[in-house]
Design a protein around this motif. Structure first.
Motif, mmCIF file in Angstrom:
data_model
loop_
_atom_site.group_PDB
_atom_site.id
_atom_site.type_symbol
_atom_site.label_atom_id
_atom_site.label_comp_id
_atom_site.label_asym_id
_atom_site.label_seq_id
_atom_site.Cartn_x
_atom_site.Cartn_y
_atom_site.Cartn_z
ATOM 1 N N ALA A 94 0.836 -1.198 0.000
ATOM 2 C CA ALA A 94 0.000 0.000 0.000
ATOM 3 C C ALA A 94 0.870 1.248 0.000
ATOM 4 C CB ALA A 94 -0.920 -0.005 1.212
ATOM 5 N N PRO A 95 0.417 2.312 -0.672
ATOM 6 C CA PRO A 95 1.214 3.548 -0.713
ATOM 7 C C PRO A 95 1.589 4.067 0.661
ATOM 8 C CG PRO A 95 -0.574 3.651 -2.311
ATOM 9 C CD PRO A 95 -0.786 2.398 -1.517
ATOM 10 N N ALA A 96 0.661 3.970 1.651
ATOM 11 C CA ALA A 96 0.967 4.485 2.989
ATOM 12 C C ALA A 96 2.113 3.709 3.626
ATOM 13 C CB ALA A 96 -0.278 4.400 3.877
ATOM 14 N N VAL A 97 2.183 2.403 3.352
ATOM 15 C CA VAL A 97 3.286 1.592 3.882
ATOM 16 C C VAL A 97 4.593 1.990 3.209
ATOM 17 C CG1 VAL A 97 4.217 -0.756 4.020
ATOM 18 C CG2 VAL A 97 1.793 -0.333 4.533
ATOM 19 N N LEU A 98 4.563 2.129 1.901
ATOM 20 C CA LEU A 98 5.784 2.487 1.175
ATOM 21 C C LEU A 98 6.277 3.883 1.557
ATOM 22 C CD1 LEU A 98 4.851 1.060 -2.341
ATOM 23 C CD2 LEU A 98 6.454 0.091 -0.674
ATOM 24 N N GLU A 99 5.346 4.771 1.894
ATOM 25 C CA GLU A 99 5.751 6.117 2.306
ATOM 26 C C GLU A 99 6.564 6.108 3.584
ATOM 27 O OE1 GLU A 99 2.296 8.545 2.605
ATOM 28 O OE2 GLU A 99 1.875 8.495 0.436
ATOM 29 N N ARG A 100 6.311 5.131 4.432
ATOM 30 C CA ARG A 100 7.086 5.026 5.677
ATOM 31 C C ARG A 100 8.329 4.171 5.483
ATOM 32 N NH1 ARG A 100 4.039 4.768 11.264
ATOM 33 N NH2 ARG A 100 6.019 5.813 11.705
ATOM 34 N N LEU A 101 8.233 3.163 4.623
ATOM 35 C CA LEU A 101 9.334 2.223 4.450
ATOM 36 C C LEU A 101 10.480 2.792 3.620
ATOM 37 C CD1 LEU A 101 10.715 -0.561 4.469
ATOM 38 C CD2 LEU A 101 9.194 -1.218 2.582
ATOM 39 N N MET A 102 10.181 3.402 2.486
ATOM 40 C CA MET A 102 11.237 3.732 1.528
ATOM 41 C C MET A 102 12.243 4.760 2.049
ATOM 42 S SD MET A 102 10.549 1.489 -0.580
ATOM 43 C CE MET A 102 11.836 1.833 -1.785
ATOM 44 N N PRO A 103 11.824 5.793 2.828
ATOM 45 C CA PRO A 103 12.849 6.690 3.383
ATOM 46 C C PRO A 103 13.815 5.979 4.323
ATOM 47 C CG PRO A 103 10.694 7.732 3.457
ATOM 48 C CD PRO A 103 10.466 6.305 3.080
ATOM 49 N N ILE A 104 13.314 4.985 5.073
ATOM 50 C CA ILE A 104 14.199 4.213 5.947
ATOM 51 C C ILE A 104 15.177 3.397 5.113
ATOM 52 C CG2 ILE A 104 14.284 2.417 7.732
ATOM 53 C CD1 ILE A 104 11.465 3.278 8.569
ATOM 54 N N ALA A 105 14.652 2.739 4.069
ATOM 55 C CA ALA A 105 15.517 1.933 3.198
ATOM 56 C C ALA A 105 16.592 2.798 2.550
ATOM 57 C CB ALA A 105 14.669 1.242 2.135
ATOM 58 N N LYS A 106 16.217 4.010 2.118
ATOM 59 C CA LYS A 106 17.199 4.903 1.477
ATOM 60 C C LYS A 106 18.274 5.324 2.467
ATOM 61 C CE LYS A 106 17.553 9.234 -1.113
ATOM 62 N NZ LYS A 106 16.792 10.388 -1.673
ATOM 63 N N ALA A 107 17.867 5.678 3.684
ATOM 64 C CA ALA A 107 18.843 6.098 4.688
ATOM 65 C C ALA A 107 19.769 4.957 5.074
ATOM 66 C CB ALA A 107 18.119 6.630 5.921
ATOM 67 N N HIS A 108 19.235 3.743 5.143
ATOM 68 C CA HIS A 108 20.048 2.598 5.555
ATOM 69 C C HIS A 108 21.055 2.186 4.484
ATOM 70 C CE1 HIS A 108 17.498 0.929 9.145
ATOM 71 N NE2 HIS A 108 17.774 2.221 9.249
ATOM 72 N N GLN A 109 20.864 2.671 3.255
ATOM 73 C CA GLN A 109 21.849 2.365 2.222
ATOM 74 C C GLN A 109 23.193 3.030 2.519
ATOM 75 O OE1 GLN A 109 21.482 0.239 -0.489
ATOM 76 N NE2 GLN A 109 19.664 -0.286 0.731
ATOM 77 N N THR A 110 23.168 4.053 3.386
ATOM 78 C CA THR A 110 24.427 4.740 3.738
ATOM 79 C C THR A 110 25.183 4.000 4.835
ATOM 80 O OG1 THR A 110 23.380 6.123 5.438
ATOM 81 C CG2 THR A 110 23.322 6.934 3.160
ATOM 82 N N LEU A 111 24.552 3.021 5.453
ATOM 83 C CA LEU A 111 25.195 2.284 6.536
ATOM 84 C C LEU A 111 26.133 1.222 5.986
ATOM 85 C CD1 LEU A 111 22.085 1.688 8.858
ATOM 86 C CD2 LEU A 111 23.913 3.376 9.171
ATOM 87 N N PRO A 112 27.183 0.868 6.721
ATOM 88 C CA PRO A 112 28.046 -0.234 6.286
ATOM 89 C C PRO A 112 27.237 -1.521 6.155
ATOM 90 C CG PRO A 112 29.030 0.963 8.137
ATOM 91 C CD PRO A 112 27.631 1.460 8.006
ATOM 92 N N ARG A 113 27.554 -2.304 5.145
ATOM 93 C CA ARG A 113 26.863 -3.579 4.972
ATOM 94 C C ARG A 113 27.258 -4.492 6.129
ATOM 95 N NH1 ARG A 113 23.997 -6.064 1.127
ATOM 96 N NH2 ARG A 113 24.108 -8.348 0.915
ATOM 97 N N PRO A 114 26.274 -5.109 6.797
ATOM 98 C CA PRO A 114 26.592 -5.914 7.975
ATOM 99 C C PRO A 114 27.475 -7.103 7.636
ATOM 100 C CG PRO A 114 24.230 -5.486 7.818
ATOM 101 C CD PRO A 114 24.824 -5.061 6.522
ATOM 102 N N THR A 115 28.386 -7.400 8.551
ATOM 103 C CA THR A 115 29.182 -8.619 8.416
ATOM 104 C C THR A 115 28.237 -9.810 8.477
ATOM 105 O OG1 THR A 115 31.068 -7.576 9.487
ATOM 106 C CG2 THR A 115 31.035 -9.992 9.420
ATOM 107 N N GLY A 116 28.325 -10.680 7.514
ATOM 108 C CA GLY A 116 27.451 -11.852 7.498
ATOM 109 C C GLY A 116 26.296 -11.728 6.547
#
Length: 485
Positions: free
Chosen positions: A453-475
Motif C-alpha cells: 500500500a502507498p501508505a506503507v511504502l511512504e514510511r518504508l522507503m525513506p528508511i531503506a534509502k537512509a540505511h543504504q548509507t550504513l556499512p553492509r553488515p558482516t554476514g
C-alpha cells in the motif's frame, strides 16, 4: 522506584515480597521470626524461576530487598504496606496500630482470609487507610487478590489500590460488600468441610478426593469458574435448563453443609496420615516447584487464548510494553524494535537459548518493524501481509536464562514487493545472533505477490534509502558453511 513494606515474611508475605520485587519495587520486610530470611529466600528462588515464564516482555529490573530491624523502619517512606501476620485479630490490631504510629496515611492492605475490614479498622488511628487485600498462594503466580473495603474507605482510594494491583500483574476483585471470609474462601471452606466428612466417614481418602478435583471439575473451574461451567451443562437451553434439572437437588441430603465433624486428635491423625501417604515422598520445596510448573503451563495456555487468568497476563504485558521506549524514525542507524528477556521455556538442557527462540526473537523484531511502517495486524486483516520467503540465521554468541536482549533492524533493500532485512539480536551491545530475511508482500486472498500500500511504502522507503548509507553488515549474504571473517 516505589517502595512496598511487607509485614510478615512467611509463605504469603514472602509471595507478596516476590510479586513486588520482581515488578521493580523496592521492598522492605519486617518479621521478627529468626527463620524469616531463610523462608523468604526459598520463596524468592521459586518466584524468580516462575514469574518471568508468564511474561512475553522483559520484566522490569528487579527491585532491592532488605530486612528491616524494626516495623517503623520497614514502613518509613513506603508507598504501600501489606500486612500478612497470623490470623489473630488481637495481633493484627497491635501490628496495625504500630504501623499507623509511623505511617498513619499510607495504604495498608491485610492478607487476612477471614476478617472483615471493619473488624481490622476497630480503634485504628486512621481506619480509612486499612482494607483487605486477600491474595492466593502462590502470590507471585496467581493473579487474584480480593480487595475488600468498608464504609470507612474512600472509593477513589480503593480505585487507586486496584490500579496498583493491576500494575504488578494481579487481578483485583473488588468485593463491594464486606462479609466474613470474603468470596473465594467461602467456597473453599464449603468444599473443605465436605471433604473432611468424606474422609472421616471412610467414603474416600485424601488422595481420592484430590483426584476427583484435579481430574474433573477442577480443570473446568480453572478456566470457566462455576456459573459458566453450569451454563454449559444446561445444554442449548443454558442456565435455566440447568436450574430446572438440578435445582431440586438443593433439598436432597447430598452434602453435610454446615454440619461439621468434631475436630479432635482422631480426625487430625486420620487426615494427616493419609496426606503423608499421598505426598510424603516429596518435600515441600519439590511440591512447590511441581505446582509452579503446572500453573505456568495452565496459565500460558489460557494466555494464548486470551481467556480467564490468561487475559490478565496479556494485559500486564501490554502495560509493560508501554513503559518500553518506543522506536523512533532514526533512519540513519539500525532501529531497535524489540526488548526481550530469556525465559525458562526458552532454554535447552545445556542452559542455552534454543534455536527456535532466536527465530522467535527475530520474528518479534520483524513484527515490530512491520507495525512501525503500518503493516501490522489491521493491515493483515485488510487482506495484505508480508510473508517471509527466506531466512538465514548465524549464531555469534550465547544467550542464557535471564539475559536481556534487544532486536534491531537494518533494511538492506526494499521495493514495492520485496523487503530485505538484517536483524541483530544483541545482549549488552554484543550481537549473539543475526538473522537475514527476505519478505514478499502478498495479497492474502489471491495468494500472490502484489505492491504494498502507498501508505506503507511512504514510511518504508525513506528508511531503506537512509540505511543504504550504513556499512553492509558482516554476514549479510552468507551461505551455510561459509567461514566467518
Amino acid at each position: 522506584m516505589p517502595k512496598a513494606a511487607i509485614i510478615g515474611g512467611g509463605v504469603i508475605g514472602g509471595g507478596w515480597a516476590a510479586r513486588f520485587l520482581l515488578n521493580g519495587w523496592e521492598v522492605a520486610v519486617y518479621d521478627p521470626d529468626p527463620n524469616a530470611e531463610r523462608t523468604l529466600a526459598a520463596v524468592l528462588n521459586n518466584a524468580r524461576a516462575a514469574l518471568p515464564a508468564l511474561s512475553d516482555v522483559p520484566m522490569p529490573p528487579e527491585g532491592t530487598l532488605r530486612f528491616a530491624a524494626t516495623l517503623a523502619e520497614a514502613v518509613s517512606g513506603a508507598d504501600y504496606i501489606q500486612e500478612s501476620t497470623p490470623e489473630r485479630l488481637d495481633l493484627k490490631h497491635r501490628v496495625l496500630a504500630e504501623v499507623q504510629a509511623s505511617a498513619p496515611d499510607t495504604p495498608i492492605g491485610s492478607s487476612t482470609s477471614g476478617y472483615k475490614p471493619s473488624q481490622l479498622q476497630e480503634n485504628a488511628r486512621n481506619p480509612g487507610a486499612i482494607f483487605v487485600a486477600h491474595p492466593f498462594n502462590p502470590v507471585y503466580l496467581l493473579p487474584l487478590v480480593e480487595i475488600v473495603p468498608s464504609a470507612a474507605n474512600d472509593a477513589a482510594g480503593i480505585a487507586d489500590i486496584c490500579a496498583l494491583m493491576r500494575d504488578i500483574g494481579m487481578f483485583p476483585l473488588h468485593v463491594r460488600k464486606e462479609i466474613d471470609a470474603h468470596i473465594a474462601d467461602r467456597f473453599l471452606e464449603a468444599v473443605w468441610r465436605e471433604a473432611l466428612w468424606l474422609v472421616k466417614d471412610g467414603v474416600a481418602t485424601t488422595e481420592e478426593i484430590d483426584e476427583a478435583i484435579r481430574m474433573g471439575f477442577g480443570l473446568r473451574w480453572a478456566q470457566m469458574g462455576l456459573f459458566e461451567t453450569f451454563r454449559i451443562a444446561g445444554g442449548e437451553a443454558g442456565m435455566r435448563h440447568f436450574l430446572a434439572q438440578f435445582g431440586p437437588c438443593l433439598t436432597w441430603p447430598w452434602t453435610r453443609l454446615m454440619d461439621v465433624p468434631e475436630f479432635n486428635d482422631d480426625l487430625v491423625n486420620l487426615i494427616a496420615g493419609q496426606s503423608d501417604d499421598q505426598s510424603g515422598h516429596l518435600s515441600i520445596r519439590e511440591l512447590e516447584r511441581i505446582r509452579d510448573a503446572n500453573l505456568i503451563g495452565f496459565l500460558r495456555v489460557l494466555k494464548e487464548r486470551n481467556w480467564g487468568a490468561g487475559r490478565v497476563l496479556l494485559e500486564h504485558d501490554a502495560r509493560q510494553r508501554q513503559t518500553t521506549p518506543a522506536p523512533t524514525p532514526d533512519t540513519a542507524a539500525p532501529m531497535v524494535m524489540a526488548q526481550m528477556q530469556v525465559l525458562p521455556g526458552w532454554i535447552d538442557y545445556n542452559g542455552h537459548m534454543t534455536e527456535s527462540r532466536y527465530l522467535f526473537a527475530s520474528s518479534e523484531t520483524t513484527d515490530a518493524f512491520l507495525r512501525f511502517i503500518g503493516a501490522g495486524l489491521d493491515y493483515v486483516q485488510g487482506g495484505h501481509s508480508y510473508y517471509t520467503a527466506e531466512t538465514h540465521i548465524l549464531h555469534h554468541g550465547e544467550a542464557k536464562l535471564g539475559h536481556r536482549l534487544t532486536g534491531s533492524v537494518q533494511v538492506l533493500g526494499a521495493d514495492e514487493k520485496r523487503l530485505h532485512l538484517f536483524i541483530r539480536i544483541a545482549r549488552d551491545g554484543e550481537t549473539v545472533a543475526s538473522v537475514e530475511q527476505m519478505l514478499l508482500h502478498v495479497d492474502t486472498a489471491a495468494g500472490r505477490t502484489c505492491p504494498a500500500a502507498p501508505a506503507v511504502l511512504e514510511r518504508l522507503m525513506p528508511i531503506a534509502k537512509a540505511h543504504q548509507t550504513l556499512p553492509r553488515p558482516t554476514g549479510a549474504g552468507r551461505h551455510v558453511g561459509q567461514r566467518k571473517d
